[in-house]
Design a protein around this motif. Sequence first.
Motif, PDB file in Angstrom:
ATOM      1  N   ARG A 172      27.504  28.541  44.009  1.00 35.86           N
ATOM      2  CA  ARG A 172      28.672  29.397  43.694  1.00 35.86           C
ATOM      3  C   ARG A 172      29.618  29.524  44.878  1.00 35.86           C
ATOM      4  NH1 ARG A 172      24.638  32.506  40.856  1.00 35.86           N
ATOM      5  NH2 ARG A 172      25.333  32.901  38.729  1.00 35.86           N
ATOM      6  N   ASP A 173      29.043  29.606  46.068  1.00 36.37           N
ATOM      7  CA  ASP A 173      29.848  29.894  47.261  1.00 36.37           C
ATOM      8  C   ASP A 173      30.797  28.740  47.600  1.00 36.37           C
ATOM      9  OD1 ASP A 173      30.543  31.482  49.500  1.00 36.37           O
ATOM     10  OD2 ASP A 173      29.168  30.382  50.801  1.00 36.37           O
ATOM     11  N   MET A 174      30.375  27.515  47.343  1.00 33.12           N
ATOM     12  CA  MET A 174      31.137  26.372  47.860  1.00 33.12           C
ATOM     13  C   MET A 174      31.607  25.359  46.823  1.00 33.12           C
ATOM     14  SD  MET A 174      31.353  26.663  51.229  1.00 33.12           S
ATOM     15  CE  MET A 174      31.667  25.033  51.891  1.00 33.12           C
ATOM     16  N   VAL A 175      30.875  25.215  45.715  1.00 34.77           N
ATOM     17  CA  VAL A 175      31.139  24.042  44.874  1.00 34.77           C
ATOM     18  C   VAL A 175      32.320  24.196  43.904  1.00 34.77           C
ATOM     19  CG1 VAL A 175      30.153  22.370  43.261  1.00 34.77           C
ATOM     20  CG2 VAL A 175      28.786  23.214  45.182  1.00 34.77           C
TER      21      VAL A 175
ATOM     22  N   GLY B 242      44.431  25.415  52.750  1.00 38.66           N
ATOM     23  CA  GLY B 242      45.271  25.695  53.917  1.00 38.66           C
ATOM     24  C   GLY B 242      45.006  24.710  55.055  1.00 38.66           C
ATOM     25  N   LYS B 243      43.985  23.884  54.898  1.00 40.63           N
ATOM     26  CA  LYS B 243      43.634  22.966  55.985  1.00 40.63           C
ATOM     27  C   LYS B 243      44.570  21.752  55.965  1.00 40.63           C
ATOM     28  CE  LYS B 243      38.712  24.215  55.623  1.00 40.63           C
ATOM     29  NZ  LYS B 243      38.415  25.040  56.765  1.00 40.63           N
ATOM     30  N   GLU B 244      45.058  21.391  57.138  1.00 46.32           N
ATOM     31  CA  GLU B 244      45.954  20.223  57.257  1.00 46.32           C
ATOM     32  C   GLU B 244      45.320  18.969  56.656  1.00 46.32           C
ATOM     33  OE1 GLU B 244      48.893  19.259  58.056  1.00 46.32           O
ATOM     34  OE2 GLU B 244      49.628  21.192  58.730  1.00 46.32           O
TER      35      GLU B 244
ATOM     36  N   ALA C 129      28.755  20.239  55.356  1.00 49.24           N
ATOM     37  CA  ALA C 129      27.548  20.703  56.051  1.00 49.24           C
ATOM     38  C   ALA C 129      27.967  21.785  57.032  1.00 49.24           C
ATOM     39  CB  ALA C 129      26.900  19.542  56.781  1.00 49.24           C
ATOM     40  N   GLU C 130      27.192  22.855  57.066  1.00 47.08           N
ATOM     41  CA  GLU C 130      27.506  23.932  58.007  1.00 47.08           C
ATOM     42  C   GLU C 130      26.343  24.132  58.957  1.00 47.08           C
ATOM     43  OE1 GLU C 130      30.092  27.228  56.605  1.00 47.08           O
ATOM     44  OE2 GLU C 130      28.944  26.914  54.777  1.00 47.08           O
ATOM     45  N   LEU C 131      26.700  24.383  60.183  1.00 44.53           N
ATOM     46  CA  LEU C 131      25.686  24.675  61.195  1.00 44.53           C
ATOM     47  C   LEU C 131      25.265  26.137  61.091  1.00 44.53           C
ATOM     48  CD1 LEU C 131      24.427  23.145  63.575  1.00 44.53           C
ATOM     49  CD2 LEU C 131      26.399  23.768  64.948  1.00 44.53           C
TER      50      LEU C 131
ATOM     51  N   VAL D 105      37.462  16.114  57.326  1.00 43.84           N
ATOM     52  CA  VAL D 105      38.198  17.369  57.092  1.00 43.84           C
ATOM     53  C   VAL D 105      38.063  18.293  58.299  1.00 43.84           C
ATOM     54  CG1 VAL D 105      38.359  19.395  55.580  1.00 43.84           C
ATOM     55  CG2 VAL D 105      37.942  17.137  54.596  1.00 43.84           C
ATOM     56  N   GLN D 106      36.847  18.383  58.844  1.00 44.22           N
ATOM     57  CA  GLN D 106      36.610  19.196  60.032  1.00 44.22           C
ATOM     58  C   GLN D 106      35.198  18.968  60.540  1.00 44.22           C
ATOM     59  OE1 GLN D 106      37.176  23.113  58.326  1.00 44.22           O
ATOM     60  NE2 GLN D 106      35.093  23.200  57.615  1.00 44.22           N
ATOM     61  N   PRO D 107      34.865  19.137  61.789  1.00 41.54           N
ATOM     62  CA  PRO D 107      35.816  19.273  62.892  1.00 41.54           C
ATOM     63  C   PRO D 107      36.272  17.876  63.291  1.00 41.54           C
ATOM     64  CG  PRO D 107      33.571  19.369  63.726  1.00 41.54           C
ATOM     65  CD  PRO D 107      33.475  19.158  62.235  1.00 41.54           C
TER      66      PRO D 107
ATOM     67  N   THR E 243      24.242  37.560  58.996  1.00 40.88           N
ATOM     68  CA  THR E 243      24.362  38.956  58.542  1.00 40.88           C
ATOM     69  C   THR E 243      24.880  39.044  57.106  1.00 40.88           C
ATOM     70  OG1 THR E 243      26.584  38.978  59.461  1.00 40.88           O
ATOM     71  CG2 THR E 243      24.825  39.846  60.870  1.00 40.88           C
ATOM     72  N   ARG E 244      25.047  37.892  56.458  1.00 37.43           N
ATOM     73  CA  ARG E 244      25.633  37.927  55.107  1.00 37.43           C
ATOM     74  C   ARG E 244      24.575  37.877  54.002  1.00 37.43           C
ATOM     75  NH1 ARG E 244      29.168  33.115  54.362  1.00 37.43           N
ATOM     76  NH2 ARG E 244      30.528  34.265  52.967  1.00 37.43           N
ATOM     77  N   GLY E 245      23.348  38.334  54.363  1.00 31.67           N
ATOM     78  CA  GLY E 245      22.232  38.213  53.416  1.00 31.67           C
ATOM     79  C   GLY E 245      22.519  38.797  52.048  1.00 31.67           C
ATOM     80  N   LYS E 246      23.099  39.975  52.025  1.00 31.98           N
ATOM     81  CA  LYS E 246      23.289  40.677  50.754  1.00 31.98           C
ATOM     82  C   LYS E 246      24.222  39.874  49.832  1.00 31.98           C
ATOM     83  CE  LYS E 246      24.150  45.270  49.117  1.00 31.98           C
ATOM     84  NZ  LYS E 246      25.145  46.291  49.266  1.00 31.98           N
ATOM     85  N   PHE E 247      25.333  39.450  50.410  1.00 24.61           N
ATOM     86  CA  PHE E 247      26.281  38.649  49.631  1.00 24.61           C
ATOM     87  C   PHE E 247      25.639  37.322  49.218  1.00 24.61           C
ATOM     88  CE2 PHE E 247      28.945  34.864  50.332  1.00 24.61           C
ATOM     89  CZ  PHE E 247      29.775  34.948  49.222  1.00 24.61           C
ATOM     90  N   TYR E 248      24.999  36.678  50.196  1.00 25.90           N
ATOM     91  CA  TYR E 248      24.561  35.309  49.961  1.00 25.90           C
ATOM     92  C   TYR E 248      23.408  35.230  48.953  1.00 25.90           C
ATOM     93  CZ  TYR E 248      24.575  30.400  50.945  1.00 25.90           C
ATOM     94  OH  TYR E 248      24.717  29.046  50.816  1.00 25.90           O
TER      95      TYR E 248
ATOM     96  N   GLY F   4      25.515  22.891  52.551  1.00 24.24           N
ATOM     97  CA  GLY F   4      24.397  23.754  52.910  1.00 24.24           C
ATOM     98  C   GLY F   4      24.631  24.456  54.222  1.00 24.24           C
ATOM     99  N   LYS F   5      23.775  25.453  54.456  1.00 22.03           N
ATOM    100  CA  LYS F   5      23.817  26.232  55.691  1.00 22.03           C
ATOM    101  C   LYS F   5      22.687  25.759  56.611  1.00 22.03           C
ATOM    102  CE  LYS F   5      26.669  29.615  54.258  1.00 22.03           C
ATOM    103  NZ  LYS F   5      28.057  29.548  54.666  1.00 22.03           N
ATOM    104  N   ALA F   6      22.823  26.108  57.884  1.00 18.63           N
ATOM    105  CA  ALA F   6      21.796  25.816  58.903  1.00 18.63           C
ATOM    106  C   ALA F   6      21.450  24.324  58.913  1.00 18.63           C
ATOM    107  CB  ALA F   6      20.538  26.662  58.667  1.00 18.63           C
TER     108      ALA F   6
HETATM  109  C1  BG6 Z   1      33.628  30.500  52.549  1.00 21.92           C
HETATM  110  C2  BG6 Z   1      32.183  30.710  52.237  1.00 21.92           C
HETATM  111  O1  BG6 Z   1      34.403  30.553  51.384  1.00 21.92           O
HETATM  112  O2  BG6 Z   1      33.799  29.229  53.183  1.00 21.92           O
HETATM  113  C3  BG6 Z   1      31.356  30.623  53.506  1.00 21.92           C
HETATM  114  O3  BG6 Z   1      31.993  31.983  51.626  1.00 21.92           O
HETATM  115  C4  BG6 Z   1      31.615  29.313  54.206  1.00 21.92           C
HETATM  116  O4  BG6 Z   1      29.970  30.757  53.213  1.00 21.92           O
HETATM  117  C5  BG6 Z   1      33.103  29.097  54.402  1.00 21.92           C
HETATM  118  O5  BG6 Z   1      30.960  29.366  55.467  1.00 21.92           O
HETATM  119  C6  BG6 Z   1      33.379  27.706  54.947  1.00 21.92           C
HETATM  120  O6  BG6 Z   1      34.708  27.622  55.344  1.00 21.92           O
HETATM  121  P1  BG6 Z   1      35.132  26.767  56.603  1.00 21.92           P
HETATM  122  O7  BG6 Z   1      36.617  26.812  56.605  1.00 21.92           O
HETATM  123  O8  BG6 Z   1      34.501  27.432  57.798  1.00 21.92           O
HETATM  124  O9  BG6 Z   1      34.578  25.407  56.393  1.00 21.92           O
END
Ligand code: BG6
Length: 506
Positions: free
Chosen positions: A242-245, A189-191, A223-225, A387-389, A230-235, A347-349
């Motif tokens: 699995r979440d991103m690749v 959905g991203k431009e 890369a995510e900041l 792609v962003q930001p 609060t998403r510990g259980k899911f993550y 990755g996160k953080a």
């Molecule tokens: C989701 C993941 O599908 O995409 C999240 O479950 C992730 O963990 C998010 O933060 C990233 O999306 P965006 O649009 O914020 O880059």
Amino acid sequence: MSGPEFAPAPPLTFVIFGATGDLTRRLLIPTLINMTRAGMVGDDLQILGVGIEAGGVDMLLGRLDSFLDTLPEMKEPDRLEAWQRLRSRISYLQGDFTQNAVYEQIAQSLKHAPSANAAFYFAVPPQFFGDIAEKLSENGLTDETVGVFRRIAIEKPFGHDLASARALNARLLNQVNENQIYRIDHFLGKETVQNIMTTRFANMMIEAVWNNNYIDHVQITAAELVDVGTRGKFYDTTGALRDMVPNHLFQLLAMVAMEPPNSFDAEAIRNEKGKLLKALRLYSREDAEKNGVRGAYTAGQLNGKDLPGFTQTNDVRPDSNTETFVALKLFVDTWRWAGVPFYLRTGKAMKARDTEIVINFRQVPFAQFPRAPSRPQLPPNRLIIQVQPDEGLDMQISIKQPGLGMNTVPIALDFRYADHFDIGKLTGYESLFYELFVGDQTLFQRADGIEAGWAAVQPFLDLWAEGGKPDPYAPGSMGPACADDLIGRDGRAWHQPEDHPAAKKA
Ligand code: BG6
């Protein structure tokens, strides 16, 4: 997105399972408000929320109102006006979606709706996807007739490995046809992601060099900041791989590397993307060991605040070996890409929020220019799809430094969306929902593409399931040292935003 280019979507009822949940208020309703405001949907759109919570439509509307009140953009008069128009067409059905009764009521409601068209959106945990599809089908709700469509929309995760993805696809396809299933990957959905096709196929000078004769390697970084929070259980049961690749990063990879489709029909594009994902090299255990690394962030400082390490996060097992960072080196076994590594990391953080695709071109074959001790080699050209930001594109080339001599200096030809377009405050789902409503599957994933993605990551899942721990990395860094080694041993380095002073604005 602007109004006049769009014919409004045909009349339909948008049925939301999980209407009282967070996703509905945070994402779905703001999207529908933006679409109403832009004329992408008309006043013949009906919304039927289905939820387990007791109460009538006033309960649902009250909750939506309170949430929307917190959004600064909802102070804008035209958004408020759009919400008032939409609000009057929302209804609520209380019921348990594991029971038939609720489906009978949906059927009644659709019978009395201005149009029999319906799109069912599953804003529910993934373990219910198959059940809801079966109940819809058993109750005749997925039956299409001439001029009447019935579609289902689901979000990732589509399974948690290859076997479960296959099982889910098989279960869904037992009930509905592929052309009724809209599997959402919100990256599409991203431009900037949609623009990859235009960049490649509307520009001769780009597509002409888009192959292994000119491209040395490709890097895809998300890369995510944000941390796991609060998403510990899911993550903890999911992890960065699995979440991103197999979903988001592979969608970027497919857009960048697929062959030109014969047309922009959904099937033509999905065929090409599917072919590309099926060409990803399937690693043996030994290959997976060499070509993938994982990390987990430790306790530290992030953005000036103390952050607990991943394993100290709420709802994460203290002995968890789930990764919050992953880096892979992959190959696409096609004529075009033979020998070109694709390095992916997410990755996160991390140090910054930065989703980018960096196309690194080969060195010029012969460089006559004098070399400065600080720059013994001409820097290779790069095309950076940001792609962003700070969405944009920049092309890094070498020019002659003004003055005496023939000194070269790298500069960036820099395009930023914000300098040219006002795309306003969008959720990123507007184009996805529009296509769902008009019946165009271009931006949605097909079963074969999803399974091909899982097949390519399965060797890493298997290897890491054997044990071992992710390597630690400090919050606010760009991941563990092993990720630098993964690319460094090939004599390459990850692109850093600060590599090129003109390339990114701070
Ligand atoms: C989701 C993941 O599908 O995409 C999240 O479950 C992730 O963990 C998010 O933060 C990233 O999306 P965006 O649009 O914020 O880059």
